[in-house]
Design a protein around this motif. Structure first.
Motif, PDB file in Angstrom:
ATOM      1  N   ALA A 160     -17.533 -39.763  -4.489  1.00  0.00           N
ATOM      2  CA  ALA A 160     -18.580 -38.743  -4.439  1.00  0.00           C
ATOM      3  C   ALA A 160     -19.712 -39.043  -5.411  1.00  0.00           C
ATOM      4  O   ALA A 160     -20.892 -38.808  -5.104  1.00  0.00           O
ATOM      5  CB  ALA A 160     -17.979 -37.366  -4.743  1.00  0.00           C
ATOM      6  N   LEU A 163     -21.792 -42.150  -3.818  1.00  0.00           N
ATOM      7  CA  LEU A 163     -22.035 -42.157  -2.371  1.00  0.00           C
ATOM      8  C   LEU A 163     -23.307 -42.906  -1.986  1.00  0.00           C
ATOM      9  O   LEU A 163     -23.377 -43.519  -0.925  1.00  0.00           O
ATOM     10  CB  LEU A 163     -22.130 -40.720  -1.849  1.00  0.00           C
ATOM     11  CG  LEU A 163     -20.831 -40.043  -1.405  1.00  0.00           C
ATOM     12  CD1 LEU A 163     -21.137 -38.655  -0.906  1.00  0.00           C
ATOM     13  CD2 LEU A 163     -20.118 -40.850  -0.341  1.00  0.00           C
ATOM     14  N   ARG A 202     -15.560 -39.975   4.041  1.00  0.00           N
ATOM     15  CA  ARG A 202     -16.118 -39.230   2.899  1.00  0.00           C
ATOM     16  C   ARG A 202     -17.649 -39.183   3.010  1.00  0.00           C
ATOM     17  O   ARG A 202     -18.272 -38.175   2.702  1.00  0.00           O
ATOM     18  CB  ARG A 202     -15.698 -39.880   1.577  1.00  0.00           C
ATOM     19  CG  ARG A 202     -14.201 -39.949   1.326  1.00  0.00           C
ATOM     20  CD  ARG A 202     -13.573 -38.618   0.993  1.00  0.00           C
ATOM     21  NE  ARG A 202     -13.387 -37.728   2.124  1.00  0.00           N
ATOM     22  CZ  ARG A 202     -12.457 -37.901   3.089  1.00  0.00           C
ATOM     23  NH1 ARG A 202     -11.642 -38.935   3.036  1.00  0.00           N
ATOM     24  NH2 ARG A 202     -12.361 -37.068   4.072  1.00  0.00           N
ATOM     25  N   ARG A 203     -18.256 -40.278   3.409  1.00  0.00           N
ATOM     26  CA  ARG A 203     -19.716 -40.301   3.574  1.00  0.00           C
ATOM     27  C   ARG A 203     -20.149 -39.310   4.664  1.00  0.00           C
ATOM     28  O   ARG A 203     -21.114 -38.569   4.505  1.00  0.00           O
ATOM     29  CB  ARG A 203     -20.180 -41.713   3.940  1.00  0.00           C
ATOM     30  CG  ARG A 203     -20.012 -42.759   2.854  1.00  0.00           C
ATOM     31  CD  ARG A 203     -20.702 -44.057   3.255  1.00  0.00           C
ATOM     32  NE  ARG A 203     -20.382 -45.166   2.376  1.00  0.00           N
ATOM     33  CZ  ARG A 203     -20.936 -45.369   1.193  1.00  0.00           C
ATOM     34  NH1 ARG A 203     -21.825 -44.519   0.726  1.00  0.00           N
ATOM     35  NH2 ARG A 203     -20.605 -46.428   0.467  1.00  0.00           N
ATOM     36  N   THR A 225     -26.067 -40.348   1.089  1.00  0.00           N
ATOM     37  CA  THR A 225     -24.665 -40.540   1.455  1.00  0.00           C
ATOM     38  C   THR A 225     -24.317 -41.987   1.763  1.00  0.00           C
ATOM     39  O   THR A 225     -23.255 -42.275   2.312  1.00  0.00           O
ATOM     40  CB  THR A 225     -24.292 -39.640   2.647  1.00  0.00           C
ATOM     41  OG1 THR A 225     -25.218 -39.857   3.722  1.00  0.00           O
ATOM     42  CG2 THR A 225     -24.323 -38.176   2.247  1.00  0.00           C
TER      43      THR A 225
END
Length: 262
Positions: A160, A163, A202-203, A225
């Motif tokens: 996070a 990113l 996650r992105r 991101t």
């Protein structure tokens, strides 16, 4: 399309595309950078990467460079029939270093290319043997450290916080203090996903949140991101969610209202 082996330099400007055939890239001289569906890495002499079919990838050479590139249709002779297990090499993107037998075969292959040129039959034979050598090289990676679990919450925080940047396997393996080979194997065993799938998810989750909770332009959401361009971001959204980023924003789809990525 038949298998094809070529030697070319990569442009120093960043390029990107996806294609419906598999690809193996091995560095011969200089250096090149690749990012394949969110997993980044560098290729120097005698190291390489695997690019599965239909995976968006970004690449750029650094200065003077030369790469050996093997293009393989998914129905290539060396990937079907008796050799069908070799197709598992392309289950996910991967960066690798050549072991001693593969280095020796590469020397032989380069000599044969000089002699045989672009003969289709010879290129098919050379491609099949190269895949077999690579499969053996990657299969002999050291086994994972048993009993060692990765702190996924800590890893999520690291992802996070980074990113917007390309993430390499070495970056992520450094968090639990594991070698790249051990980290890959431990991670898949624990998470049930390949590393590139996990990072990509996650992105995408972060991007979907920004789409519904912010007014950032699509290009800014893509940049924040870790997608190399707005077009790459759009491609990933359509593949994962079945809708474009602008459509996701219009419908107000949020994390709580749609199924999680798997």
């Amino acid at each position: 399309m038949s298998s094809a082996i070529r030697q070319i330099p990569l442009d120093n400007a960043t390029r990107h595309h996806a294609h419906d055939f598999h690809q193996i890239v091995i560095g011969l001289e200089g250096r090149a950078e690749f990012e394949i569906e969110g997993v980044g890495g560098a290729i120097s002499a005698l190291s390489g990467c695997i690019v599965p079919a239909n995976h968006m990838h970004y690449y750029a050479g650094t200065g003077q460079n030369r790469q050996l590139i093997l293009d393989l249709p998914r129905d290539a002779h060396c990937l079907i029939g008796f050799h069908h297990e070799l197709s598992r090499l392309f289950d996910a993107p991967r960066f690798f270093a050549l072991d001693a037998p593969l280095k020796r075969y590469l020397d032989f292959l380069l000599l044969e290319l000089d002699v045989a040129g672009d003969s289709d039959s010879q290129q098919e034979r050379l491609s099949a043997t190269l895949l077999g050598c690579l499969n053996t090289c990657l299969a002999e990676a050291p086994p994972p450290v048993r009993g060692r679990r990765i702190d996924l919450a800590r890893l999520d925080r690291f992802i996070a916080h980074h990113l917007a940047s390309p993430l390499s396997v070495s970056d992520l393996a450094r968090e639990p203090c594991l070698s790249e080979a051990h980290f890959r194997q431990c991670f898949r065993e624990q998470a049930g996903l390949t590393l590139w799938q996990y990072v990509r998810n996650r992105r995408l989750e972060a991007a979907r949140h920004l789409l519904t909770e912010s007014k950032f332009p699509l290009s800014e959401v893509a940049a924040q991101t870790g997608f190399a361009s707005q077009s790459a971001f759009s491609h990933a959204c359509r593949e994962a969610f079945g809708e474009s980023p602008s459509r996701l924003r219009q419908t107000g789809r949020c994390l709580a209202g749609s199924p999680p990525l798997s």
